[in-house]
Design a protein around this motif. Structure first.
Motif, short mmCIF file in Angstrom:
data_model
loop_
_atom_site.label_atom_id
_atom_site.label_comp_id
_atom_site.label_asym_id
_atom_site.label_seq_id
_atom_site.Cartn_x
_atom_site.Cartn_y
_atom_site.Cartn_z
N ALA A 38 35.37 50.14 -5.71
CA ALA A 38 34.42 48.87 -5.95
C ALA A 38 34.58 49.35 -7.48
CB ALA A 38 33.17 49.46 -5.19
N PHE A 39 34.42 50.65 -7.69
CA PHE A 39 34.41 50.72 -9.59
C PHE A 39 35.77 50.46 -10.64
CE2 PHE A 39 35.86 53.21 -13.03
CZ PHE A 39 35.03 52.92 -14.07
N ARG A 43 33.23 44.05 -11.93
CA ARG A 43 33.74 43.01 -13.78
C ARG A 43 32.22 42.58 -14.62
NH1 ARG A 43 38.25 44.43 -12.55
NH2 ARG A 43 39.46 42.89 -11.98
N PRO A 44 31.90 42.51 -15.57
CA PRO A 44 31.17 42.14 -16.33
C PRO A 44 30.29 41.50 -15.06
CG PRO A 44 32.54 41.95 -18.01
CD PRO A 44 34.09 41.55 -16.45
N CYS A 45 28.60 41.56 -16.11
CA CYS A 45 27.75 40.48 -14.59
C CYS A 45 27.37 39.19 -15.52
CB CYS A 45 26.79 41.50 -14.98
SG CYS A 45 26.54 42.82 -13.86
N ASP A 52 26.98 46.25 -8.89
CA ASP A 52 28.56 46.32 -8.37
C ASP A 52 29.44 45.63 -9.56
OD1 ASP A 52 29.02 48.45 -5.88
OD2 ASP A 52 28.69 46.64 -4.98
N CYS A 53 28.75 45.45 -10.47
CA CYS A 53 28.83 44.36 -11.88
C CYS A 53 28.72 45.70 -13.42
CB CYS A 53 28.95 43.12 -11.61
SG CYS A 53 26.65 42.66 -12.57
N LEU A 111 26.76 49.99 -18.27
CA LEU A 111 26.16 50.61 -16.59
C LEU A 111 27.08 50.07 -15.59
CD1 LEU A 111 23.10 51.23 -17.27
CD2 LEU A 111 24.27 52.59 -17.62
N TRP A 112 27.78 51.00 -14.45
CA TRP A 112 27.81 50.49 -13.07
C TRP A 112 27.17 51.19 -11.66
CZ3 TRP A 112 30.47 52.92 -8.79
CH2 TRP A 112 30.82 51.92 -8.10
N ARG A 113 26.11 50.67 -11.48
CA ARG A 113 25.55 50.99 -10.44
C ARG A 113 24.74 52.25 -11.00
NH1 ARG A 113 29.00 52.34 -4.81
NH2 ARG A 113 29.36 50.15 -4.33
#
Length: 240
Positions: A38-39, A43-45, A52-53, A111-113
């Motif tokens: 998933a990481f 992709r950027p939010c 998850d973005c 940040l991711w999660r």
């Protein structure tokens, strides 16, 4: 006898705890693999941020720690920011950004999660060591190290409890020493197996390499003991 029995209970409990920790480590590996995938796909939010973005959060530098002594190095960035921005972030190196940061600087944390994967300032970005990459291999290697040690400790402790009277009179059985060496060797084999998995593949590569190394070690040490090469091998019977 009481000393052997108490020691056996403690050793058996320790062994069961190690086996439990190792089993839990093996069981969570699939979830860690899913997180890693998933990481990599993140992709950027766009619009409302989700877990998850990749989202960017402003933070302020409290200070930096750069220590480059042999075998005692540290590259830490101290931050103030909203959760989940960490207070201390391992940056893995001084370049290209950490060495130029000062207290009070405004930076952007990616940040991711709950992972802070990168820090940026004025168009310069440095990736941190906070990432799910490689976690499945590391956790599986640790689990594979705990399992043989725990199994041996539980076996030896159980033997001491059940046969405490015999061992108090005759001493511990000689076969526990080579068995313990095999368990320790199997645990040590988890280190190169883990490194192999990090460099050349995923958890499956770790498991395969560990089985090959530990299996070869088990066969070689067993052959040495049974052919009389070991100090604890059974002595040959003299002809009548």
């Amino acid at each position: 006898m009481l000393r052997y029995r108490c020691g056996g209970v403690c050793l058996a409990l320790l062994g069961l705890a190690l086996v439990l920790v190792g089993a839990v480590g093996v069981l969570i590996v699939p979830d860690l693999v899913a997180d890693e995938r998933a990481f990599r796909a993140a992709r950027p939010c766009v619009g409302a941020a989700t877990g998850d973005c990749l989202r960017s959060v402003p933070a302020t530098v409290r200070g930096t720690l750069i220590r480059e002594r042999p075998r005692n190095y540290a590259y830490v960035l101290e931050l103030d920011g909203p959760r989940p921005v960490p207070g201390d972030l391992d940056m893995g190196g001084a370049d290209p950004l950490l060495k130029d940061l000062r207290a009070g600087d405004r930076v952007t944390v990616t940040l991711w999660r709950d992972y802070a994967i990168a820090v940026g300032k004025d168009g310069v970005t440095q990736y941190s060591s906070d990432s799910p990459e490689g976690e499945p291999q590391v956790i599986l290697a640790l689990a594979l190290a705990f399992l043989p040690l725990g199994a041996f400790a539980a076996h030896a402790g159980g033997k001491l409890v059940v046969r405490a009277r015999d061992y108090a009179a005759q001493g511990p059985p000689g076969h526990l020493v080579p068995l313990g060496k095999r368990a320790l060797g199997a645990a040590v084999c988890a280190l190169p197996a883990g490194l192999f998995g990090l460099w050349w593949g995923g958890p499956i590569a770790v498991a395969v390499m560990w089985v090959l190394l530990a299996g070869a070690l088990w066969v070689l040490t067993g052959r040495r003991e049974t052919t009389g090469g070991g100090r604890h091998a059974r002595p040959l019977e003299s002809p009548r």
